[in-house]
Design a protein around this motif. Structure first.
Motif, PDB file in Angstrom:
ATOM      1  N   VAL A 555       5.700  -3.891   5.177  1.00 41.30           N
ATOM      2  CA  VAL A 555       6.205  -3.611   6.514  1.00 41.30           C
ATOM      3  C   VAL A 555       7.178  -4.714   6.906  1.00 41.30           C
ATOM      4  CG1 VAL A 555       4.226  -4.777   7.580  1.00 41.30           C
ATOM      5  CG2 VAL A 555       5.589  -3.178   8.938  1.00 41.30           C
ATOM      6  N   SER A 556       8.259  -4.342   7.551  1.00 33.43           N
ATOM      7  CA  SER A 556       9.263  -5.307   8.006  1.00 33.43           C
ATOM      8  C   SER A 556       9.752  -4.897   9.381  1.00 33.43           C
ATOM      9  CB  SER A 556      10.437  -5.383   7.023  1.00 33.43           C
ATOM     10  OG  SER A 556      11.102  -4.138   6.941  1.00 33.43           O
ATOM     11  N   VAL A 557      10.331  -5.863  10.091  1.00 34.18           N
ATOM     12  CA  VAL A 557      10.824  -5.580  11.434  1.00 34.18           C
ATOM     13  C   VAL A 557      12.195  -6.205  11.605  1.00 34.18           C
ATOM     14  CG1 VAL A 557       9.620  -7.612  12.349  1.00 34.18           C
ATOM     15  CG2 VAL A 557      10.345  -5.807  13.917  1.00 34.18           C
ATOM     16  N   ASP A 558      13.059  -5.495  12.274  1.00 35.72           N
ATOM     17  CA  ASP A 558      14.395  -5.993  12.609  1.00 35.72           C
ATOM     18  C   ASP A 558      14.618  -5.709  14.086  1.00 35.72           C
ATOM     19  OD1 ASP A 558      16.874  -7.100  12.323  1.00 35.72           O
ATOM     20  OD2 ASP A 558      17.834  -5.236  11.689  1.00 35.72           O
ATOM     21  N   SER A 559      15.308  -6.615  14.756  1.00 36.04           N
ATOM     22  CA  SER A 559      15.484  -6.434  16.200  1.00 36.04           C
ATOM     23  C   SER A 559      16.802  -7.031  16.654  1.00 36.04           C
ATOM     24  CB  SER A 559      14.323  -7.093  16.956  1.00 36.04           C
ATOM     25  OG  SER A 559      14.428  -6.857  18.342  1.00 36.04           O
ATOM     26  N   GLU A 560      17.341  -6.418  17.686  1.00 34.98           N
ATOM     27  CA  GLU A 560      18.552  -6.902  18.331  1.00 34.98           C
ATOM     28  C   GLU A 560      18.236  -7.043  19.814  1.00 34.98           C
ATOM     29  OE1 GLU A 560      22.394  -8.324  18.488  1.00 34.98           O
ATOM     30  OE2 GLU A 560      21.360  -7.636  16.681  1.00 34.98           O
ATOM     31  N   PRO A 561      18.195  -8.296  20.328  1.00 36.02           N
ATOM     32  CA  PRO A 561      17.845  -8.492  21.736  1.00 36.02           C
ATOM     33  C   PRO A 561      18.697  -7.625  22.663  1.00 36.02           C
ATOM     34  CG  PRO A 561      17.925 -10.597  20.601  1.00 36.02           C
ATOM     35  CD  PRO A 561      18.444  -9.573  19.635  1.00 36.02           C
ATOM     36  N   GLY A 562      18.021  -6.900  23.532  1.00 33.33           N
ATOM     37  CA  GLY A 562      18.701  -6.034  24.479  1.00 33.33           C
ATOM     38  C   GLY A 562      19.047  -4.668  23.935  1.00 33.33           C
ATOM     39  N   GLU A 563      18.928  -4.479  22.600  1.00 35.91           N
ATOM     40  CA  GLU A 563      19.324  -3.210  21.980  1.00 35.91           C
ATOM     41  C   GLU A 563      18.137  -2.430  21.430  1.00 35.91           C
ATOM     42  OE1 GLU A 563      22.327  -2.021  22.158  1.00 35.91           O
ATOM     43  OE2 GLU A 563      23.071  -3.805  23.174  1.00 35.91           O
ATOM     44  N   GLY A 564      17.066  -3.133  21.036  1.00 34.38           N
ATOM     45  CA  GLY A 564      15.901  -2.426  20.504  1.00 34.38           C
ATOM     46  C   GLY A 564      15.373  -3.039  19.232  1.00 34.38           C
TER      47      GLY A 564
END
Length: 728
Positions: A555-564
């Motif tokens: 499992v991995s996670v990627d995120s963009e602050p303010g975008e999701g």
């Protein structure tokens, strides 16, 4: 109660409830969705009938109340509101609770009175006037109907050999199971009453799709006899009969007609002229033969009609049976039998490997026989593995309701989209993946999607979007949960990690955000300071990682602050039997699952970048893991060797070994007891010579510290020119 019938009832009820919940969600989001409302009534009617037939009246009572409330909505006497839908969902939850009680105890003592009264109150408060007006309207409509016209629509006068026709309007004192009572009534009609038409059709009557009553047309019996025969049958409250023989006069060809073969095949509704036309045309084709008719043939037909009818009926029944048999595309398989069959296949695969290793190369006959065994067992293996595959829809279907309820609790607006529900996974994996996905979706609603006012202030739509999707990639399935919410605050994660003592501030400050996000999977880790029913205890995301890795996934996670944020869960399609590459380290062999391997190359491709050993591929570096060091094998490193590069989607690394030997299918047994959770190993397999081979877990093999630093500081522009040589 018959155990097989009991289990079928439980399974079918669960499926109906899931489908009904999703159709209700569609109706809530789009009150004009006629397909959803039609499906809702089919499922609700099925539930009510099944519970009633099995004697579970409390659940049938709830289903009936829900059906009445939805009927008000269906006829636009009540609007679709969140409050009314809450009542409907409360009713569905109670039905689920009753079903679980039945499954555990064989019966249910749950009292549905309070819930039913709340639902009934909603119907009465908003629908009284509508109900009374409709009843009056229905009575007026019935009185205004021209019975001769109705008879012409429902009876095929051209093919009916009769001089007398009687119309009977029958009203039933039907209970909660309206269709069941109607079906019993129809089956109890005496055989000497030739019912040649019905309004609505027999199927509609048996489904309970009629008002207070329905119309029947009987040939060659006067009104008094028909009334006497029907009065007193099951649940009959009133019978009104009228002679409509005039409708037979002249055989008006322009009038649409229904089946003349009796009520068993009558499916034409008098209110639908187009269906009536189609029915007349079809019947004419089957019954009329102008070229062969003569007075003599007509006379013969009249004389032998009673003798020929049974054979015609038998032929029609045979046609129906043939259609039913050809339509059966799948069967239910007992899980215990399926698991036993799967175990036998595992033994067969192991025996096949042992047999091949034991046979001398010179024994050509034995080898031919072995090849045949190889083919048979492979086909059996593939069939069994396919039997175990179940669409993700089985799990995905219960999540729309979960997201809806969470959003309602937090006063958020969420649009939930599902894609790839037809992708299939092994049953064992599917059973285990439900809870991890639930935690990820709860996290998306609670942590991801902002409140409507906040979203609007940030220039977003007031309604957030959560997308659950799945796609197949080689021998793995990638399940993705993405939202367009606030994203993950990497600095907040760093602060919490320091507070928890998971890492030092210096280590965390040097890490890129993409690596920091992984700390949310640490046990007891939560960035929510307030404990709620949804989150704050830090017991969700660690379950996701632990469960997925126990299934040989990642499992991995990627995120963009303010975008999701986007969570990717990689899972094997199937378990137990896998194809592995045997790699050699000193005098030992280890298995690497083929599904993780992207390339095998010579050792001379190893380079040094930022002080770390790497393999360069398409301007990307793959840090080198020397298996001798990772597995703590104390022996000198040879001058040569091979490099196995892992697919970057699984892990961006390459494995160094002394050599590679062969590929083989093996039966993997997970590590148990004290050995479970050992880094770098996922299980063991017994090969043909009886030896036990460890199977490597590429996701947990230790990576040298300098390699991690090299990846952070890597700049593709600094790469020297390289020439890649991949070994066959």
């Amino acid at each position: 109660m018959d155990e097989e019938l009991y289990q079928a009832f439980i399974t079918e009820s669960e499926e109906s409830i899931t489908q009904l919940n999703n159709s209700l969600l569609s109706l809530e989001s789009n009150p004009d969705d006629t397909e959803a409302i039609d499906d809702i009534f089919r499922q609700a009617h099925t539930l009510k009938g099944n519970f009633g037939a099995m004697g579970f009246d409390n659940a049938a009572t709830v289903a009936h109340a829900v059906e009445d409330l939805l009927d008000e909505i269906r006829h636009e006497r009540l609007d679709v509101t969140a409050e009314r839908m809450d009542l409907v969902f409360d009713g569905m939850d109670l039905i689920v609770e009753i079903l679980h009680d039945i499954e555990e105890n064989g019966e249910s003592t749950i009292d549905p009175t309070d819930t039913v009264e709340e639902i009934r109150a909603a119907v009465e408060d908003g629908g009284d006037a509508g109900n009374s007006n409709t009843a009056a309207s229905d009575e007026a409509d019935r009185e205004s109907v021209d019975l001769d016209t109705l008879a012409a629509n429902c009876v095929d006068a051209d093919t009916l050999d009769a001089t007398t026709l009687t119309h009977a309007h029958v009203e039933l004192d039907a209970g909660q199971m309206k269709g069941v009572d109607a079906g019993i009534f129809l089956s109890s009609i005496p055989e000497d009453l030739d019912v040649v038409g019905a309004n609505p059709s027999r199927d509609a009557i048996e489904d309970g799709e009629f008002g207070d009553g329905f119309d029947l047309f009987v040939a060659e019996r006067d009104a008094a006899v028909v009334e006497s025969e029907l009065d007193g049958l099951w649940k009959v409250s009133t019978v009104e009969t009228t002679d409509v023989s005039d409708a037979l006069a002249g055989g008006d060809e322009s009038a649409p007609a229904a089946d003349a073969d009796g009520i068993d095949v009558g499916d034409v509704d008098a209110t639908d002229a187009s269906e009536s036309d189609d029915g007349a045309e079809g019947d004419a084709d089957e019954t009329a033969s102008p070229d062969s008719e003569s007075p003599e043939s007509e006379s013969d037909e009249e004389a032998t009609a009673d003798d020929e009818s049974p054979s015609d009926a038998d032929e029609e029944e045979n046609k129906k049976e043939a259609r039913s048999i050809s339509a059966v595309k799948s069967v239910r398989v007992d899980v215990d039998q399926l698991d036993e069959l799967h175990e036998l296949v595992e033994q067969l695969v192991t025996s096949r490997i042992k047999l091949r290793n034991a046979i001398d190369v010179g024994q050509t006959t034995a080898l031919d026989t072995l090849d045949e065994l190889d083919k048979i067992s492979s086909n059996l293996q593939n069939t069994v593995m396919d039997m175990r595959l179940i669409p993700l829809k089985k799990v995905f279907d219960k999540f729309p309701r979960l997201v809806r309820d969470l959003a309602r609790e937090q006063d958020k607006r969420v649009s939930f989209k599902v894609e790839g529900a037809d992708i299939e996974l092994d049953r064992t994996i599917l059973d285990e993946i439900s809870d991890p996905l639930m935690h990820v979706l709860r996290n998306a609603v609670d942590h991801g999607i902002e409140e409507p006012d906040v979203r609007e202030a940030n220039g977003k739509s007031r309604t957030g979007t959560i997308r659950l999707s799945a796609r197949r990639q080689h021998d793995t399935v990638i399940v993705t949960v993405e939202d367009d919410g606030s994203g993950i605050d990497a600095d907040a994660v760093r602060d919490k990690a320091v507070d928890k003592g998971v890492a030092t501030r210096e280590e965390l400050d040097q890490m890129p955000d993409s690596e920091v996000y992984d700390y949310i999977f640490h046990p007891g880790f939560s960035t929510n300071d307030e404990i709620t029913d949804v989150s704050g205890r830090g017991v969700g995301m660690d379950v996701v990682k632990t469960t997925v890795e126990s299934l040989d996934g990642s499992v991995s996670v990627d995120s963009e602050p303010g975008e999701g944020s986007t969570f990717n869960i990689r899972l094997p399609v199937s378990v137990a039997i896998i194809k592995v590459l045997f790699v050699q380290v000193e005098d030992r062999e280890f298995g690497v699952p083929i599904k993780y391997i992207d390339e095998i190359s010579r050792r001379d491709r190893v380079q040094t970048v930022n002080g770390a050993e790497v393999i360069v591929h398409e301007e990307t570096i793959f840090p080198l893991i020397r298996l001798r060091e990772a597995l703590e094998i104390d022996s000198p490193e040879p001058d040569d060797g091979m490099v196995v590069r892992i697919r970057p989607d699984d892990r961006q690394v390459a494995l160094h070994c002394d050599g590679v030997t062969k590929q083989e299918e093996v039966v993997v047994t997970p590590l148990q007891g004290p050995l479970s959770g050992v880094g770098g190993l996922s299980g063991t397999a017994v090969i043909g010579d009886g030896n036990v081979i460890p199977i490597l877990d590429v996701s947990t093999l230790a990576l040298p510290a300098e390699s991690e630093q090299a990846m952070r500081e890597f700049d593709p522009s600094q790469l020297p020119g390289t020439t890649e040589e991949a070994a066959d």
